[in-house]
Scaffold this active site. Structure first.
Site, mmCIF file in Angstrom:
data_model
loop_
_atom_site.group_PDB
_atom_site.id
_atom_site.type_symbol
_atom_site.label_atom_id
_atom_site.label_comp_id
_atom_site.label_asym_id
_atom_site.label_seq_id
_atom_site.Cartn_x
_atom_site.Cartn_y
_atom_site.Cartn_z
ATOM 1 N N ARG A 1 0.835 -1.212 0.000
ATOM 2 C CA ARG A 1 0.000 0.000 0.000
ATOM 3 C C ARG A 1 0.864 1.255 0.000
ATOM 4 O O ARG A 1 0.486 2.281 -0.555
ATOM 5 C CB ARG A 1 -0.969 -0.054 1.183
ATOM 6 N N HIS B 1 -7.335 6.925 11.522
ATOM 7 C CA HIS B 1 -6.799 5.562 11.551
ATOM 8 C C HIS B 1 -5.297 5.522 11.390
ATOM 9 O O HIS B 1 -4.736 4.483 11.055
ATOM 10 C CB HIS B 1 -7.464 4.716 10.451
HETATM 11 C C1 BV8 Z 1 -12.461 1.001 18.132
HETATM 12 C C2 BV8 Z 1 -6.705 0.409 9.186
HETATM 13 C C3 BV8 Z 1 -12.727 0.957 20.468
HETATM 14 C C4 BV8 Z 1 -6.020 1.426 8.380
HETATM 15 C C5 BV8 Z 1 -9.024 0.372 9.562
HETATM 16 C C6 BV8 Z 1 -19.511 -4.466 16.081
HETATM 17 C C7 BV8 Z 1 -20.361 -3.430 15.731
HETATM 18 C C8 BV8 Z 1 -19.899 -2.132 15.582
HETATM 19 C C9 BV8 Z 1 -18.562 -1.841 15.774
HETATM 20 C C10 BV8 Z 1 -17.720 -2.871 16.099
HETATM 21 C C11 BV8 Z 1 -18.178 -4.170 16.260
HETATM 22 N N1 BV8 Z 1 -17.110 -4.956 16.586
HETATM 23 C C12 BV8 Z 1 -16.006 -4.186 16.656
HETATM 24 C C13 BV8 Z 1 -16.364 -2.913 16.382
HETATM 25 C C14 BV8 Z 1 -15.489 -1.747 16.327
HETATM 26 C C15 BV8 Z 1 -14.686 -1.766 15.033
HETATM 27 C C16 BV8 Z 1 -15.598 -1.724 13.836
HETATM 28 O O1 BV8 Z 1 -16.177 -0.696 13.534
HETATM 29 N N2 BV8 Z 1 -15.725 -2.871 13.158
HETATM 30 C C17 BV8 Z 1 -16.598 -2.903 11.989
HETATM 31 C C18 BV8 Z 1 -15.893 -3.622 10.849
HETATM 32 C C19 BV8 Z 1 -17.890 -3.584 12.399
HETATM 33 N N3 BV8 Z 1 -13.907 -0.557 15.083
HETATM 34 C C20 BV8 Z 1 -12.690 -0.591 15.642
HETATM 35 O O2 BV8 Z 1 -12.152 -1.589 16.057
HETATM 36 C C21 BV8 Z 1 -12.038 0.771 15.789
HETATM 37 N N4 BV8 Z 1 -11.573 0.911 17.142
HETATM 38 O O3 BV8 Z 1 -13.659 0.956 17.970
HETATM 39 O O4 BV8 Z 1 -11.868 1.130 19.373
HETATM 40 C C22 BV8 Z 1 -12.870 -0.532 20.641
HETATM 41 C C23 BV8 Z 1 -11.760 -1.263 21.024
HETATM 42 C C24 BV8 Z 1 -11.910 -2.649 21.219
HETATM 43 C C25 BV8 Z 1 -13.144 -3.275 20.967
HETATM 44 C C26 BV8 Z 1 -14.245 -2.517 20.535
HETATM 45 C C27 BV8 Z 1 -14.103 -1.132 20.367
HETATM 46 C C28 BV8 Z 1 -10.847 0.876 14.861
HETATM 47 C C29 BV8 Z 1 -11.346 1.050 13.458
HETATM 48 C C30 BV8 Z 1 -10.158 1.299 12.534
HETATM 49 C C31 BV8 Z 1 -9.847 0.035 11.821
HETATM 50 N N5 BV8 Z 1 -8.797 0.283 10.837
HETATM 51 N N6 BV8 Z 1 -8.045 0.356 8.705
HETATM 52 C C32 BV8 Z 1 -5.789 0.869 7.027
HETATM 53 O O5 BV8 Z 1 -5.155 -0.205 6.930
HETATM 54 O O6 BV8 Z 1 -6.280 1.511 6.100
HETATM 55 S S1 BV8 Z 1 -10.591 0.510 8.961
HETATM 56 C C33 BV8 Z 1 -10.659 0.450 7.286
HETATM 57 O O7 BV8 Z 1 -12.036 0.721 6.981
HETATM 58 C C34 BV8 Z 1 -9.905 1.534 6.522
HETATM 59 O O8 BV8 Z 1 -9.259 2.467 7.358
HETATM 60 C C35 BV8 Z 1 -11.021 2.275 5.784
HETATM 61 O O9 BV8 Z 1 -10.727 3.584 5.583
HETATM 62 C C36 BV8 Z 1 -12.102 2.092 6.765
HETATM 63 C C37 BV8 Z 1 -13.478 2.419 6.381
HETATM 64 O O10 BV8 Z 1 -13.704 1.972 5.084
HETATM 65 P P1 BV8 Z 1 -14.110 3.112 4.036
HETATM 66 O O11 BV8 Z 1 -13.107 4.214 4.104
HETATM 67 O O12 BV8 Z 1 -15.527 3.475 4.264
HETATM 68 O O13 BV8 Z 1 -13.875 2.381 2.674
HETATM 69 P P2 BV8 Z 1 -14.834 1.319 1.960
HETATM 70 O O14 BV8 Z 1 -14.038 0.618 0.909
HETATM 71 O O15 BV8 Z 1 -15.551 0.519 3.001
HETATM 72 O O16 BV8 Z 1 -15.942 2.223 1.253
HETATM 73 C C38 BV8 Z 1 -15.535 3.022 0.166
HETATM 74 C C39 BV8 Z 1 -16.751 3.801 -0.242
HETATM 75 O O17 BV8 Z 1 -16.361 4.712 -1.261
HETATM 76 C C40 BV8 Z 1 -17.859 2.926 -0.814
HETATM 77 O O18 BV8 Z 1 -19.085 3.359 -0.275
HETATM 78 C C41 BV8 Z 1 -17.799 3.216 -2.310
HETATM 79 O O19 BV8 Z 1 -19.101 3.245 -2.881
HETATM 80 C C42 BV8 Z 1 -17.255 4.606 -2.349
HETATM 81 N N7 BV8 Z 1 -16.477 4.921 -3.550
HETATM 82 C C43 BV8 Z 1 -15.698 4.093 -4.294
HETATM 83 N N8 BV8 Z 1 -15.156 4.796 -5.312
HETATM 84 C C44 BV8 Z 1 -15.585 6.076 -5.175
HETATM 85 C C45 BV8 Z 1 -16.423 6.161 -4.051
HETATM 86 N N9 BV8 Z 1 -17.034 7.299 -3.664
HETATM 87 C C46 BV8 Z 1 -16.803 8.403 -4.405
HETATM 88 N N10 BV8 Z 1 -16.007 8.409 -5.502
HETATM 89 C C47 BV8 Z 1 -15.395 7.277 -5.909
HETATM 90 N N11 BV8 Z 1 -14.615 7.313 -7.015
#
Ligand code: BV8
Ligand code: ZN
Length: 240
Positions: free
Chosen positions: A64, A114
């Site tokens: 990356r 992040h």
């Molecule tokens: C935390 C690392 C406290 C960096 C990333 C159950 C329910 C709810 C929450 C949780 C759960 N279990 C655990 C959790 C918490 C968890 C979480 O949310 N899990 C999710 C998966 C359910 N969160 C965490 O753990 C966070 N910490 O909460 O701490 C805690 C501690 C312990 C236990 C519980 C809580 C930490 C979250 C950070 C994780 N790290 N990445 C890296 O390597 O990049 S997250 C990863 O997803 C990336 O960072 C990315 O940025 C992020 C979000 O994804 P998006 O940016 O939205 O990207 P995606 O591809 O999904 O979407 C792209 C969009 O763009 C699409 O909609 C597409 O249509 C659109 N698109 C595409 N092309 C275009 C466009 N739009 C416009 N123009 C275009 N051309």
């Protein structure tokens, strides 16, 4: 599509996700079946994955780094940086991305939720360094000899409290009307996915600009604009 009404009292909170960098050629997190550089995020973006196979995690982030080094900011990054110039303290840009493209477009005081692809830190002591290197193996800390890791927030890890604090402070400021714009994010990852609700609770009018209408939290938004960010964002910011 009409531009977001911005006047001298407007405060604009922007949240970006991987989609804002898609037109710069970078993979999105859930695009192509949720595969990043051929690996599943859950297998490489967790502390457990790093503990199990740090070299595999480093190969993932090194790929990356190479891709991000070869990428350039696109018109969406540039329009956001211009808006930041114009609005100063009245705009806060929060990104889930780690690619540094907002900063390279000239955006100032970016909240990197992040972490950053461009920092390598020790997995044990506090030593950290700016780093653009790609690694086959696992770099070791110059201070204590432990394995180094990318300075990235993985799933299950806490976010930097300073970032959270800056967002809360910006949302709670009484002066002016708050507007919230989310760009290129699928609204799946917390706490970022909850910011639209917090902004609404603070009286904000909200916009989502995504390639297609889908986002897990799309119903939270007052306005949903579909299309590629490099086209929609300059229009929304009144710059096209
Ligand atoms: C935390 C690392 C406290 C960096 C990333 C159950 C329910 C709810 C929450 C949780 C759960 N279990 C655990 C959790 C918490 C968890 C979480 O949310 N899990 C999710 C998966 C359910 N969160 C965490 O753990 C966070 N910490 O909460 O701490 C805690 C501690 C312990 C236990 C519980 C809580 C930490 C979250 C950070 C994780 N790290 N990445 C890296 O390597 O990049 S997250 C990863 O997803 C990336 O960072 C990315 O940025 C992020 C979000 O994804 P998006 O940016 O939205 O990207 P995606 O591809 O999904 O979407 C792209 C969009 O763009 C699409 O909609 C597409 O249509 C659109 N698109 C595409 N092309 C275009 C466009 N739009 C416009 N123009 C275009 N051309
Ligand atoms: Zn160390």
């Amino acid at each position: 599509m009409t531009a977001i009404p911005i006047d001298p009292t407007t405060r604009l909170l922007v949240l970006t996700g991987a989609g804002v960098s898609a037109e710069s050629g970078l993979d999105t997190f859930r695009g192509n079946g949720g595969m990043w550089e051929g690996m599943r995020a859950q297998d490489v973006a967790t502390p457990e994955a790093f503990g199990l196979d740090p070299a595999k995690v480093w190969r993932f982030y090194s790929a990356r780094r190479k891709a991000a080094l070869a990428a350039a900011p696109n018109a969406a990054h540039i329009a956001l940086a211009r808006a930041g110039e114009r609005m100063g303290e009245r705009m806060l840009l929060v990104t889930q991305n780690v690619d540094g493209l907002h900063e390279r477009a000239g955006q100032r005081n970016v909240v990197r939720l992040h972490g950053s692809l461009w920092v390598t830190r020790c997995s044990r002591c506090t030593h950290s360094r700016h780093d653009i290197e790609a690694y086959e193996g696992v770099p070791l800390c110059a201070k204590c000899g432990s394995a180094e890791r990318p300075d990235i927030v993985w799933f299950g890890e806490m976010l930097d409290p300073d970032g959270d604090e800056a967002i809360w402070r910006f949302m709670h400021q009484q002066s002016g009307d708050l507007k919230f714009l989310a760009i290129g994010t699928s609204g799946v990852v917390y706490p970022a996915a909850a910011y639209v609700e917090f902004a609404k609770a603070n009286g904000a009018e909200t916009w989502l600009a995504n390639l297609e209408g889908g986002a897990a939290n799309v119903r939270s938004f007052d306005h949903v604009v579909t299309g590629p960010a490099a086209t929609t964002v300059p229009l929304l910011l009144g710059q096209a």
